[in-house]
Motif scaffolding. Structure first.
Motif, PDB file in Angstrom:
ATOM      1  N   GLN A 103       0.835  -1.203   0.000  1.00  0.00           N
ATOM      2  CA  GLN A 103       0.000   0.000   0.000  1.00  0.00           C
ATOM      3  C   GLN A 103       0.867   1.249   0.000  1.00  0.00           C
ATOM      4  O   GLN A 103       1.946   1.274   0.590  1.00  0.00           O
ATOM      5  CB  GLN A 103      -0.928   0.012   1.231  1.00  0.00           C
ATOM      6  N   GLY A 104       0.380   2.269  -0.665  1.00  0.00           N
ATOM      7  CA  GLY A 104       1.088   3.546  -0.693  1.00  0.00           C
ATOM      8  C   GLY A 104       2.139   3.624  -1.787  1.00  0.00           C
ATOM      9  O   GLY A 104       2.848   4.623  -1.887  1.00  0.00           O
ATOM     10  N   SER A 105       2.226   2.583  -2.643  1.00  0.00           N
ATOM     11  CA  SER A 105       3.249   2.639  -3.701  1.00  0.00           C
ATOM     12  C   SER A 105       2.660   2.908  -5.083  1.00  0.00           C
ATOM     13  O   SER A 105       3.352   2.799  -6.089  1.00  0.00           O
ATOM     14  CB  SER A 105       4.100   1.366  -3.701  1.00  0.00           C
ATOM     15  N   GLY A 108      -2.834   1.075  -6.118  1.00  0.00           N
ATOM     16  CA  GLY A 108      -4.259   1.413  -6.048  1.00  0.00           C
ATOM     17  C   GLY A 108      -4.620   2.447  -7.106  1.00  0.00           C
ATOM     18  O   GLY A 108      -5.641   2.321  -7.801  1.00  0.00           O
TER      19      GLY A 108
HETATM   20  C1  LIG Z   1      -7.298   2.079  -0.612  1.00  0.00           C
HETATM   21  C2  LIG Z   1      -6.217   1.230  -1.272  1.00  0.00           C
HETATM   22  C3  LIG Z   1      -6.878   0.208  -2.182  1.00  0.00           C
HETATM   23  C4  LIG Z   1      -5.358   2.184  -2.116  1.00  0.00           C
HETATM   24  O1  LIG Z   1      -4.324   1.458  -2.710  1.00  0.00           O
HETATM   25  P1  LIG Z   1      -2.802   1.942  -2.556  1.00  0.00           P
HETATM   26  O2  LIG Z   1      -1.986   1.109  -3.476  1.00  0.00           O
HETATM   27  O3  LIG Z   1      -2.441   1.983  -1.135  1.00  0.00           O
HETATM   28  O4  LIG Z   1      -2.948   3.416  -3.142  1.00  0.00           O
HETATM   29  P2  LIG Z   1      -1.835   4.373  -3.728  1.00  0.00           P
HETATM   30  O5  LIG Z   1      -0.483   3.882  -3.397  1.00  0.00           O
HETATM   31  O6  LIG Z   1      -2.174   4.582  -5.153  1.00  0.00           O
HETATM   32  O7  LIG Z   1      -2.149   5.709  -2.941  1.00  0.00           O
HETATM   33  C5  LIG Z   1      -2.180   5.746  -1.542  1.00  0.00           C
HETATM   34  C6  LIG Z   1      -2.218   7.156  -1.055  1.00  0.00           C
HETATM   35  O8  LIG Z   1      -1.950   7.208   0.325  1.00  0.00           O
HETATM   36  C7  LIG Z   1      -0.642   7.679   0.583  1.00  0.00           C
HETATM   37  N1  LIG Z   1       0.075   6.776   1.497  1.00  0.00           N
HETATM   38  C8  LIG Z   1       1.236   7.029   2.035  1.00  0.00           C
HETATM   39  N2  LIG Z   1       1.620   6.051   2.839  1.00  0.00           N
HETATM   40  C9  LIG Z   1       0.674   5.125   2.812  1.00  0.00           C
HETATM   41  C10 LIG Z   1       0.536   3.859   3.431  1.00  0.00           C
HETATM   42  N3  LIG Z   1       1.417   3.362   4.267  1.00  0.00           N
HETATM   43  N4  LIG Z   1      -0.565   3.147   3.145  1.00  0.00           N
HETATM   44  C11 LIG Z   1      -1.504   3.629   2.319  1.00  0.00           C
HETATM   45  N5  LIG Z   1      -1.385   4.834   1.718  1.00  0.00           N
HETATM   46  C12 LIG Z   1      -0.317   5.590   1.953  1.00  0.00           C
HETATM   47  C13 LIG Z   1       0.001   7.716  -0.764  1.00  0.00           C
HETATM   48  O9  LIG Z   1       0.918   8.778  -0.823  1.00  0.00           O
HETATM   49  C14 LIG Z   1      -1.176   7.966  -1.684  1.00  0.00           C
HETATM   50  O10 LIG Z   1      -1.640   9.279  -1.652  1.00  0.00           O
HETATM   51  P3  LIG Z   1      -1.604  10.246  -2.929  1.00  0.00           P
HETATM   52  O11 LIG Z   1      -1.083   9.447  -4.087  1.00  0.00           O
HETATM   53  O12 LIG Z   1      -2.995  10.697  -3.145  1.00  0.00           O
HETATM   54  O13 LIG Z   1      -0.721  11.306  -2.492  1.00  0.00           O
HETATM   55  C15 LIG Z   1      -5.306   0.489  -0.247  1.00  0.00           C
HETATM   56  O14 LIG Z   1      -4.631   1.409   0.561  1.00  0.00           O
HETATM   57  C16 LIG Z   1      -6.051  -0.511   0.610  1.00  0.00           C
HETATM   58  O15 LIG Z   1      -6.140  -1.694   0.283  1.00  0.00           O
HETATM   59  N6  LIG Z   1      -6.595  -0.056   1.753  1.00  0.00           N
HETATM   60  C17 LIG Z   1      -7.356  -0.924   2.633  1.00  0.00           C
HETATM   61  C18 LIG Z   1      -8.687  -1.303   2.048  1.00  0.00           C
HETATM   62  C19 LIG Z   1      -9.499  -0.093   1.658  1.00  0.00           C
HETATM   63  O16 LIG Z   1      -9.472   0.935   2.311  1.00  0.00           O
HETATM   64  N7  LIG Z   1     -10.262  -0.209   0.560  1.00  0.00           N
HETATM   65  C20 LIG Z   1     -11.141   0.832   0.074  1.00  0.00           C
HETATM   66  C21 LIG Z   1     -12.394   0.821   0.858  1.00  0.00           C
HETATM   67  S1  LIG Z   1     -13.551   2.046   0.258  1.00  0.00           S
END
Ligand SMILES: CC(C)(COP(=O)(O)OP(=O)(O)OC[C@H]1O[C@@H](n2cnc3c(N)ncnc32)[C@H](O)[C@@H]1OP(=O)(O)O)[C@@H](O)C(=O)NCCC(=O)NCCS
Length: 170
Positions: A103-105, A108
């Motif tokens: 997550q955060g890379s 998503g």
């Molecule tokens: C929501 C989710 C799918 C997004 O996927 P992701 O790969 O983490 O998303 P990204 O990397 O594209 O973006 C994450 C954002 O959070 C920020 N972030 C920083 N550190 C982070 C971390 N440790 N974990 C998550 N996000 C982080 C990133 O900078 C980014 O923000 P920005 O690009 O708008 O500046 C994922 O975090 C997840 O599985 N979350 C848990 C389940 C969930 O919440 N699902 C949605 C329910 S509605």
């Protein structure tokens, strides 16, 4: 080297394991459950995962043969449950999860861009999703990607009020 270099995004196929997919959902949604938001994906059984996947087009990301992310796109004809989703030009997505360690890379965001392209290709004018009203980090995340608040809903079986967010694809 980007952590996303060896990741392949593709449609879910019959040889994928719904048990593995369900476990991925549980791991990704566990922090939300710990925050007090009882999302279905934090505890749903395998049968529920199957039926939710069948309501749309499910995409997965794999790394070394392992499922590391997923999202399900529901096309306008199969989205119901609230007035906004009922519109025949609104697609929506759910069961959106990335493996916690990835997550955060940017994975998503990559999945969301792909879904927006796919939804547009099928003729949808809007792509919508819903989340817990109190999950402000998620509302901020979607808002940064061009989603706006269009409605609220109270789904059965969850302990929070939901917000419906939508992005214009035109
Ligand atoms: C929501 C989710 C799918 C997004 O996927 P992701 O790969 O983490 O998303 P990204 O990397 O594209 O973006 C994450 C954002 O959070 C920020 N972030 C920083 N550190 C982070 C971390 N440790 N974990 C998550 N996000 C982080 C990133 O900078 C980014 O923000 P920005 O690009 O708008 O500046 C994922 O975090 C997840 O599985 N979350 C848990 C389940 C969930 O919440 N699902 C949605 C329910 S509605």
């Amino acid at each position: 080297v980007s952590p996303l270099d060896d990741i392949v995004i593709r449609r879910l196929n019959p040889s994928d394991s719904f048990t593995e997919l369900t476990e991925l959902l549980h791991r990704a949604y566990a922090p939300l459950a710990a925050m007090g938001f009882r999302f279905f994906a934090s505890h749903q059984d395998v049968e529920t995962t199957i039926s939710r996947c069948k309501k749309g087009e499910t995409f997965v990301a794999t790394s070394g043969g392992r499922l590391v992310a997923t999202v399900t796109l529901r096309l306008p004809e199969s989205t119901r449950d609230c007035t906004w989703y009922d519109r025949d030009d609104v697609a929506s997505f759910g069961q959106f999860a990335v493996e916690p360690e990835l997550q955060g890379s940017g994975l998503g965001s990559k999945l969301m861009s792909m879904l927006e392209d796919r939804a547009k290709q099928t003729g949808a004018a809007e792509l919508a999703c819903d989340t817990a009203e109190g999950a402000t980090h998620l509302i901020d995340y979607y808002t940064r990607r061009g989603y706006r608040l269009v409605d609220t809903a109270q789904w059965e079986g969850v302990n929070y009020r939901s917000v419906i967010l939508s992005k214009s694809l035109t």
